[in-house]
Scaffold this motif. Structure first.
Motif, PDB file in Angstrom:
ATOM      1  N   ALA A   2       0.843  -1.189   0.000  1.00 16.28           N
ATOM      2  CA  ALA A   2       0.000   0.000   0.000  1.00 16.28           C
ATOM      3  C   ALA A   2       0.886   1.249   0.000  1.00 16.28           C
ATOM      4  CB  ALA A   2      -0.885  -0.010   1.238  1.00 16.28           C
ATOM      5  N   ASN A   3       0.582   2.175  -0.912  1.00 16.67           N
ATOM      6  CA  ASN A   3       1.392   3.390  -1.022  1.00 16.67           C
ATOM      7  C   ASN A   3       0.611   4.633  -0.639  1.00 16.67           C
ATOM      8  OD1 ASN A   3       3.808   2.201  -1.932  1.00 16.67           O
ATOM      9  ND2 ASN A   3       2.922   1.954  -3.959  1.00 16.67           N
ATOM     10  N   THR A   4      -0.611   4.760  -1.138  1.00 16.97           N
ATOM     11  CA  THR A   4      -1.371   5.973  -0.864  1.00 16.97           C
ATOM     12  C   THR A   4      -1.960   5.905   0.542  1.00 16.97           C
ATOM     13  OG1 THR A   4      -3.425   5.064  -1.716  1.00 16.97           O
ATOM     14  CG2 THR A   4      -1.973   6.133  -3.309  1.00 16.97           C
ATOM     15  N   PRO A   5      -2.245   7.059   1.115  1.00 14.63           N
ATOM     16  CA  PRO A   5      -2.863   7.051   2.462  1.00 14.63           C
ATOM     17  C   PRO A   5      -4.163   6.249   2.511  1.00 14.63           C
ATOM     18  CG  PRO A   5      -2.140   9.262   1.897  1.00 14.63           C
ATOM     19  CD  PRO A   5      -1.943   8.430   0.674  1.00 14.63           C
ATOM     20  N   GLN A   6      -4.952   6.361   1.446  1.00 13.03           N
ATOM     21  CA  GLN A   6      -6.216   5.624   1.421  1.00 13.03           C
ATOM     22  C   GLN A   6      -5.986   4.116   1.398  1.00 13.03           C
ATOM     23  OE1 GLN A   6      -9.292   6.607   1.867  1.00 13.03           O
ATOM     24  NE2 GLN A   6     -10.100   4.550   1.585  1.00 13.03           N
ATOM     25  N   SER A   7      -5.014   3.663   0.605  1.00 16.70           N
ATOM     26  CA  SER A   7      -4.760   2.224   0.535  1.00 16.70           C
ATOM     27  C   SER A   7      -4.147   1.707   1.835  1.00 16.70           C
ATOM     28  CB  SER A   7      -3.870   1.888  -0.653  1.00 16.70           C
ATOM     29  OG  SER A   7      -2.625   2.528  -0.546  1.00 16.70           O
ATOM     30  N   LYS A   8      -3.358   2.551   2.522  1.00 19.77           N
ATOM     31  CA  LYS A   8      -2.825   2.167   3.827  1.00 19.77           C
ATOM     32  C   LYS A   8      -3.951   2.014   4.835  1.00 19.77           C
ATOM     33  CE  LYS A   8       1.717   4.226   3.210  1.00 19.77           C
ATOM     34  NZ  LYS A   8       2.635   5.306   3.579  1.00 19.77           N
ATOM     35  N   LYS A   9      -4.896   2.949   4.796  1.00 18.30           N
ATOM     36  CA  LYS A   9      -6.043   2.877   5.696  1.00 18.30           C
ATOM     37  C   LYS A   9      -6.876   1.629   5.411  1.00 18.30           C
ATOM     38  CE  LYS A   9     -10.184   5.390   7.097  1.00 18.30           C
ATOM     39  NZ  LYS A   9     -10.985   6.603   6.943  1.00 18.30           N
ATOM     40  N   ARG A  10      -7.104   1.336   4.125  1.00 12.35           N
ATOM     41  CA  ARG A  10      -7.883   0.154   3.769  1.00 12.35           C
ATOM     42  C   ARG A  10      -7.185  -1.119   4.252  1.00 12.35           C
ATOM     43  NH1 ARG A  10     -12.961   0.677   3.108  1.00 12.35           N
ATOM     44  NH2 ARG A  10     -12.934  -1.348   2.123  1.00 12.35           N
ATOM     45  N   ALA A  11      -5.849  -1.138   4.179  1.00 12.04           N
ATOM     46  CA  ALA A  11      -5.106  -2.308   4.654  1.00 12.04           C
ATOM     47  C   ALA A  11      -5.290  -2.488   6.161  1.00 12.04           C
ATOM     48  CB  ALA A  11      -3.626  -2.161   4.311  1.00 12.04           C
ATOM     49  N   GLN A  13      -7.886  -1.408   7.930  1.00 11.26           N
ATOM     50  CA  GLN A  13      -9.272  -1.819   8.153  1.00 11.26           C
ATOM     51  C   GLN A  13      -9.468  -3.293   7.838  1.00 11.26           C
ATOM     52  OE1 GLN A  13     -11.280   0.980   5.601  1.00 11.26           O
ATOM     53  NE2 GLN A  13     -11.820   2.328   7.311  1.00 11.26           N
ATOM     54  N   ASN A  14      -8.819  -3.740   6.753  1.00  5.97           N
ATOM     55  CA  ASN A  14      -8.944  -5.146   6.380  1.00  5.97           C
ATOM     56  C   ASN A  14      -8.358  -6.071   7.438  1.00  5.97           C
ATOM     57  OD1 ASN A  14     -10.294  -4.643   4.002  1.00  5.97           O
ATOM     58  ND2 ASN A  14      -8.420  -4.591   2.774  1.00  5.97           N
ATOM     59  N   GLU A  15      -7.231  -5.679   8.020  1.00  2.00           N
ATOM     60  CA  GLU A  15      -6.632  -6.489   9.080  1.00  2.00           C
ATOM     61  C   GLU A  15      -7.565  -6.594  10.275  1.00  2.00           C
ATOM     62  OE1 GLU A  15      -2.759  -5.128  10.260  1.00  2.00           O
ATOM     63  OE2 GLU A  15      -2.054  -5.083   8.184  1.00  2.00           O
ATOM     64  N   ARG A  16      -8.157  -5.470  10.663  1.00  2.00           N
ATOM     65  CA  ARG A  16      -9.068  -5.447  11.808  1.00  2.00           C
ATOM     66  C   ARG A  16     -10.302  -6.310  11.531  1.00  2.00           C
ATOM     67  NH1 ARG A  16      -9.858   0.186  12.173  1.00  2.00           N
ATOM     68  NH2 ARG A  16      -7.634   0.493  12.072  1.00  2.00           N
ATOM     69  N   ARG A  17     -10.866  -6.141  10.342  1.00  2.18           N
ATOM     70  CA  ARG A  17     -12.077  -6.881   9.979  1.00  2.18           C
ATOM     71  C   ARG A  17     -11.787  -8.373   9.875  1.00  2.18           C
ATOM     72  NH1 ARG A  17     -13.705  -3.427   6.067  1.00  2.18           N
ATOM     73  NH2 ARG A  17     -14.562  -2.078   7.675  1.00  2.18           N
ATOM     74  N   TYR A  18     -10.598  -8.705   9.362  1.00  7.10           N
ATOM     75  CA  TYR A  18     -10.195 -10.109   9.253  1.00  7.10           C
ATOM     76  C   TYR A  18     -10.153 -10.759  10.640  1.00  7.10           C
ATOM     77  CZ  TYR A  18      -7.154 -14.136   8.643  1.00  7.10           C
ATOM     78  OH  TYR A  18      -6.627 -15.404   8.665  1.00  7.10           O
ATOM     79  N   ALA A  19      -9.584 -10.050  11.604  1.00  9.65           N
ATOM     80  CA  ALA A  19      -9.473 -10.597  12.960  1.00  9.65           C
ATOM     81  C   ALA A  19     -10.850 -10.801  13.578  1.00  9.65           C
ATOM     82  CB  ALA A  19      -8.630  -9.673  13.831  1.00  9.65           C
ATOM     83  N   VAL A  20     -11.747  -9.846  13.388  1.00 12.73           N
ATOM     84  CA  VAL A  20     -13.096  -9.939  13.955  1.00 12.73           C
ATOM     85  C   VAL A  20     -13.853 -11.092  13.313  1.00 12.73           C
ATOM     86  CG1 VAL A  20     -15.319  -8.761  14.105  1.00 12.73           C
ATOM     87  CG2 VAL A  20     -13.222  -7.523  14.621  1.00 12.73           C
TER      88      VAL A  20
END
Length: 88
Positions: A2-11, A13-20
């Protein structure tokens, strides 16, 4: 990567959602395993009680997006028919 701030944020969020979602799936599997164990032991009352406990967990998995609606319905149907067949 992930390079852009938005893609970093999505990464993040995805980690958090994956854990839940992983915890939710694990919880559902635990309830289903309890039903399976009760069925294999041949105790109809325990199996019926475990099935009653597992049903809301399956439906909660559907509402949270962890399971598809038809998958949960199929699992409930198959388990309930197996519990019903214990006494026969």
């Amino acid at each position: 990567m992930a390079n852009t701030p938005q893609s970093k944020k999505r990464a993040r969020q995805n980690e958090r959602r994956y854990a839940v979602n992983k915890a939710r799936r694990s919880r559902i599997r635990t309830f289903l395993r309890k039903v399976e164990e009760a069925i294999s032991s041949g105790d109809k009352e325990a199996a019926a009680a475990a099935l009653r406990d597992a049903q809301p967990e399956l439906m909660r998995g559907v509402t949270k997006g962890v399971l598809h609606k038809n998958t949960a319905a199929r699992k409930m149907s198959r388990l309930s028919s197996r519990v019903k067949a214990i006494s026969a």
